[in-house]
Design an enzyme around this catalytic site. Structure first.
Site, PDB file in Angstrom:
ATOM      1  N   ASN A 167      27.475  68.540   3.642  1.00 45.28           N
ATOM      2  CA  ASN A 167      26.383  68.383   4.603  1.00 45.28           C
ATOM      3  C   ASN A 167      26.029  66.898   4.666  1.00 45.28           C
ATOM      4  O   ASN A 167      25.423  66.366   3.736  1.00 45.28           O
ATOM      5  CB  ASN A 167      25.185  69.226   4.142  1.00 45.28           C
ATOM      6  N   LYS A 217      23.959  65.450   6.516  1.00 47.93           N
ATOM      7  CA  LYS A 217      22.547  65.216   6.876  1.00 47.93           C
ATOM      8  C   LYS A 217      22.460  64.119   7.953  1.00 47.93           C
ATOM      9  O   LYS A 217      23.363  64.023   8.787  1.00 47.93           O
ATOM     10  CB  LYS A 217      21.728  64.903   5.618  1.00 47.93           C
ATOM     11  N   HIS A 265      18.136  75.337   6.430  1.00 48.12           N
ATOM     12  CA  HIS A 265      18.167  74.357   5.332  1.00 48.12           C
ATOM     13  C   HIS A 265      16.732  73.993   4.961  1.00 48.12           C
ATOM     14  O   HIS A 265      15.861  73.875   5.831  1.00 48.12           O
ATOM     15  CB  HIS A 265      18.949  73.108   5.748  1.00 48.12           C
ATOM     16  N   GLU A 321      15.322  71.322   4.231  1.00 48.63           N
ATOM     17  CA  GLU A 321      14.746  70.134   4.884  1.00 48.63           C
ATOM     18  C   GLU A 321      14.240  70.494   6.273  1.00 48.63           C
ATOM     19  O   GLU A 321      13.233  69.944   6.746  1.00 48.63           O
ATOM     20  CB  GLU A 321      15.799  69.006   4.923  1.00 48.63           C
ATOM     21  N   GLU A 360      19.938  76.918  -2.606  1.00 46.31           N
ATOM     22  CA  GLU A 360      19.617  75.513  -2.861  1.00 46.31           C
ATOM     23  C   GLU A 360      18.192  75.410  -3.392  1.00 46.31           C
ATOM     24  O   GLU A 360      17.233  75.423  -2.601  1.00 46.31           O
ATOM     25  CB  GLU A 360      19.735  74.707  -1.563  1.00 46.31           C
ATOM     26  N   GLY A 407      18.762  66.273  -3.672  1.00 47.91           N
ATOM     27  CA  GLY A 407      18.592  64.828  -3.540  1.00 47.91           C
ATOM     28  C   GLY A 407      17.800  64.213  -4.691  1.00 47.91           C
ATOM     29  O   GLY A 407      17.353  63.076  -4.595  1.00 47.91           O
ATOM     30  N   SER A 426      22.316  68.361  -5.635  1.00 46.36           N
ATOM     31  CA  SER A 426      22.800  67.283  -6.510  1.00 46.36           C
ATOM     32  C   SER A 426      24.146  67.593  -7.168  1.00 46.36           C
ATOM     33  O   SER A 426      24.373  67.223  -8.322  1.00 46.36           O
ATOM     34  CB  SER A 426      21.747  66.938  -7.571  1.00 46.36           C
ATOM     35  N   GLY A 486      25.474  67.534  -0.595  1.00 41.76           N
ATOM     36  CA  GLY A 486      24.832  66.536   0.262  1.00 41.76           C
ATOM     37  C   GLY A 486      25.391  65.158  -0.031  1.00 41.76           C
ATOM     38  O   GLY A 486      26.488  64.802   0.402  1.00 41.76           O
TER      39      GLY A 486
HETATM   40  P1  13P Z   1      22.269  66.745  -2.446  1.00 40.75           P
HETATM   41  O1  13P Z   1      23.661  67.145  -2.891  1.00 40.75           O
HETATM   42  O2  13P Z   1      22.202  65.358  -1.899  1.00 40.75           O
HETATM   43  O3  13P Z   1      21.248  67.062  -3.482  1.00 40.75           O
HETATM   44  O4  13P Z   1      21.923  67.688  -1.194  1.00 40.75           O
HETATM   45  C1  13P Z   1      22.031  69.056  -1.335  1.00 40.75           C
HETATM   46  C2  13P Z   1      21.860  69.668   0.003  1.00 40.75           C
HETATM   47  O5  13P Z   1      20.750  69.749   0.502  1.00 40.75           O
HETATM   48  C3  13P Z   1      23.051  70.103   0.723  1.00 40.75           C
HETATM   49  O6  13P Z   1      22.711  70.816   1.862  1.00 40.75           O
END
Ligand code: 13P
Length: 266
Positions: free
Chosen positions: A19, A21, A110, A112, A182, A188, A228, A249
């Site tokens: 992803n 983002k 997601h 976010e 997640e 993140g 992460s 991510g």
């Molecule tokens: P990170 O791997 O940067 O923590 O992000 C995880 C994520 O939200 C993937 O969709």
């Protein structure tokens, strides 16, 4: 019910998804997919694994062209779509538009987007409908906040999200989709859930799906862990019985790290 039966587990391919983002303009996205293509050409993707990449909308057409022209063995994914198919929704992109770009997987819900864009469980459900109606596969994202985990509400919250997004669908439909667990506190932050935490919640998700749609759907549905993920944590996570893939991510923005995750020995 868990995926501990080896025959059952063997029937599910692993899906590793990147992803991106809100990163990589279309020039950068092209470079990233070309780097991935060059590395995967040398290393290959292990048998029984599948890869999807989810660039921002503005890079989708460029990445699609590169993937199809160079026959890069990755599926194209998107990060969201609108739940209506067309109309006066300024700034939105429909599932039909994504399907026309040969997008195979679309993230729905997601964290976010739930946090920053106010997506409710009802909206996530409508997005799943829209994605399925265009013949694409939703990756339905669920997960709890740190407060919910500390308050002992994590399991209940995750079960609720699964039910709200998936109830009332056929067992065949549910078996064909992907759920991503997640934990919001691990996204993140550099904090990865322990393998035990990830396994436990992925087993809870499979159990809820068994209740909703029966053992066949529960055995077939693929459940990813995200939060992460690194080349170091990928192997142990993928070795867990109910973890059928990873939603990556930050580490998916670096071709070398992403390929190491895709190839991590489980
Ligand atoms: P990170 O791997 O940067 O923590 O992000 C995880 C994520 O939200 C993937 O969709």
């Amino acid at each position: 019910m868990t995926g501990t039966d080896p025959a059952e587990r063997a029937g599910r391919s692993v899906l590793v998804s990147g992803n991106w983002k809100m990163n990589e303009n279309h020039f950068e996205g092209l470079r990233l997919v070309q780097e991935l293509a060059a590395m995967l050409r040398v290393t290959g993707i292990p048998e029984g694994r599948e890869v999807s990449i989810h660039p921002p909308f503005t890079s989708l057409r460029t990445v699609q062209t590169a993937v199809e022209t160079d026959r890069v063995p990755v599926a194209l994914g998107a990060q969201t779509c609108h739940h209506e198919q067309r109309g006066a929704f300024t700034g939105e992109v429909s599932a039909e538009m994504l399907a026309k770009l040969n997008v195979a997987y679309v993230l729905a819900g997601h964290s976010e987007r739930r946090t920053f864009c106010g997506e409710t469980d009802a909206v996530v459900r409508a997005k799943v409908d829209a994605i399925l109606s265009q013949g694409m596969r939703p990756i339905v994202c669920v997960g709890e906040t740190l407060d919910q985990r500390r308050g002992g509400e994590a399991e209940e919250r995750v079960r609720r999200q699964v039910v709200d997004a998936l109830s009332g669908r056929s067992s065949e439909t549910i078996g064909g989709l992907v759920v991503a667990y997640e934990p919001i506190w691990a996204i993140g932050t550099g904090e990865t859930a322990s393998v035990d935490d990830a396994q436990q919640m992925c087993a809870v998700i499979r159990d809820e799906i068994a209740k909703l749609a029966g053992p066949g759907a529960a055995a077939a549905v693929r459940i990813q862990y995200g939060g992460s993920v690194t080349p170091e944590s990928a192997g142990p996570l993928l070795a867990a019985d109910d973890v059928d893939g990873l939603l990556v991510g930050g580490a998916s923005l670096d071709a070398e790290r992403f390929v190491a995750i895709v190839r991590a020995p489980a």
